[in-house]
Write a protein that holds these residues in place. Structure first.
Motif, short mmCIF file in Angstrom:
data_model
loop_
_atom_site.label_atom_id
_atom_site.label_comp_id
_atom_site.label_asym_id
_atom_site.label_seq_id
_atom_site.Cartn_x
_atom_site.Cartn_y
_atom_site.Cartn_z
N ILE A 94 0.80 -1.27 -0.01
CA ILE A 94 -0.10 -0.03 -0.11
C ILE A 94 0.70 1.16 0.18
CG2 ILE A 94 -1.88 -1.03 1.23
CD1 ILE A 94 -1.03 0.15 3.73
N SER A 95 2.21 1.16 0.54
CA SER A 95 2.98 2.28 0.53
C SER A 95 3.53 2.62 -0.90
CB SER A 95 4.07 2.13 1.47
OG SER A 95 3.90 2.10 2.74
N PHE A 96 3.70 1.63 -1.59
CA PHE A 96 4.17 1.79 -2.99
C PHE A 96 3.07 2.34 -3.83
CE2 PHE A 96 7.57 -1.81 -2.37
CZ PHE A 96 8.59 -0.59 -2.94
N THR A 97 1.65 1.78 -3.52
CA THR A 97 0.53 2.01 -4.55
C THR A 97 0.29 3.71 -3.95
OG1 THR A 97 -0.36 -0.07 -4.30
CG2 THR A 97 -1.98 1.80 -4.88
N PHE A 98 0.23 4.04 -2.84
CA PHE A 98 -0.15 5.46 -2.47
C PHE A 98 0.84 6.47 -2.66
CE2 PHE A 98 -3.75 3.21 -0.57
CZ PHE A 98 -4.70 4.16 -0.91
N GLY A 99 2.16 5.78 -2.59
CA GLY A 99 3.31 6.82 -2.91
C GLY A 99 3.13 7.06 -4.60
N ALA A 100 2.93 6.05 -5.34
CA ALA A 100 2.98 6.32 -6.72
C ALA A 100 1.69 7.50 -7.23
CB ALA A 100 2.70 5.22 -7.49
#
Length: 269
Positions: A94-100
């Motif tokens: 979720i950090s990768f997703t929302f970071g993107a």
């Protein structure tokens, strides 16, 4: 499809012949691409660390629809994991997703900088509408999915399987959430895609209207892929805004197509 490829080739050839900008060599194009990719990668890394700093709050927002659906059905709201590393992997995901998502405006700006040398001077004014519309449409799609489609789908699924006791695994729930929310957010970008294709003369309003039956078929196929439930009603709920966006895209194509812009310039002169 062959006709579309021919349109793209003809449009790019015409722009190459008409552009007033000095040409760039292959090496210069590759260096420019490398620079934009490096800037985008740095933005994605920064976005990841910012998102990871708030990973528990982000998951709380993601978890809210399933918790609400479980409460309505008088079920245990605790999600489960199969092994100790699942929770950590989920937070990374979720950090990768929302970071993107956080980095997306800057990445889109880098994309614009890369393609802008191939645009005419009067076309570069579209950068602000492009940025605002791209981010705004994605947020509208995500909002529509989060507040309407996803809760409705969960309610249907729990009503359909009341005789079973659910054990909801966090990684599977995260994948389902991302499929619905990100799928709808990306789908809402259809007018932006059509704007670029029309801006370069690859498609026209006439072409889009003439092939609307094929567009409807493709839209329902996409809706069937991203919908979390097998019922026709939910698929139609997914497809309806996509059909509306396609009709809006025809209007966008009419406004930005080179033939239309040349006609407006001729009338103004």
């Amino acid at each position: 499809m062959v006709d579309l490829v021919e349109r793209a080739r003809a449009a790019l050839t015409e722009r190459k012949d008409q552009t007033e900008l000095p040409g760039m060599s292959l090496i210069e194009h590759l260096n420019e691409l490398r620079q934009r990719l490096v800037h985008s990668a740095v933005a994605l890394v920064i976005g990841f660390f910012i998102a990871y700093a708030f990973h528990e709050k982000i998951f709380g927002i993601m978890q809210a629809p399933i918790v609400e659906a479980l409460k309505k059905n008088h079920l245990d709201t605790q999600l489960v994991i199969h092994n100790p590393i699942d929770g950590f992997n989920m937070y990374l995901k979720i950090s990768f997703t929302f970071g993107a998502i956080l980095a997306a405006p800057y990445v889109l700006y880098q994309l614009w900088l890369f393609i802008s040398p191939g645009l005419y001077a009067n076309e570069k004014k579209y950068v602000t509408p492009f940025m605002v519309a791209t981010v705004g449409l994605f947020l509208c799609g995500a909002f529509f999915g989060y507040h309407y489609v996803f809760p409705g789908s969960l309610g249907f699924l729990f009503d359909y399987s009341k005789q079973f006791k659910p054990l909801i695994e966090i990684s599977e729930y995260t994948d389902l959430f991302n499929t619905v929310i990100l799928g709808l957010g990306i789908t809402f970008e259809l007018p932006i895609l059509v704007m670029f294709l029309s801006l370069f003369g690859i498609v026209s309003p006439k072409f889009l209207w003439k092939n609307i039956r094929y567009a409807i078929l493709i839209i329902f196929i996409i809706a069937a892929i991203i919908t979390p439930t097998p019922d026709v009603l939910t698929m139609c709920v997914f497809a309806s805004p996509m059909l509306v966006l396609y009709l809006i895209s025809i209007g966008v194509s009419f406004m930005v197509h080179p033939a239309r812009r040349r006609k407006r310039a001729a009338e103004a002169s």
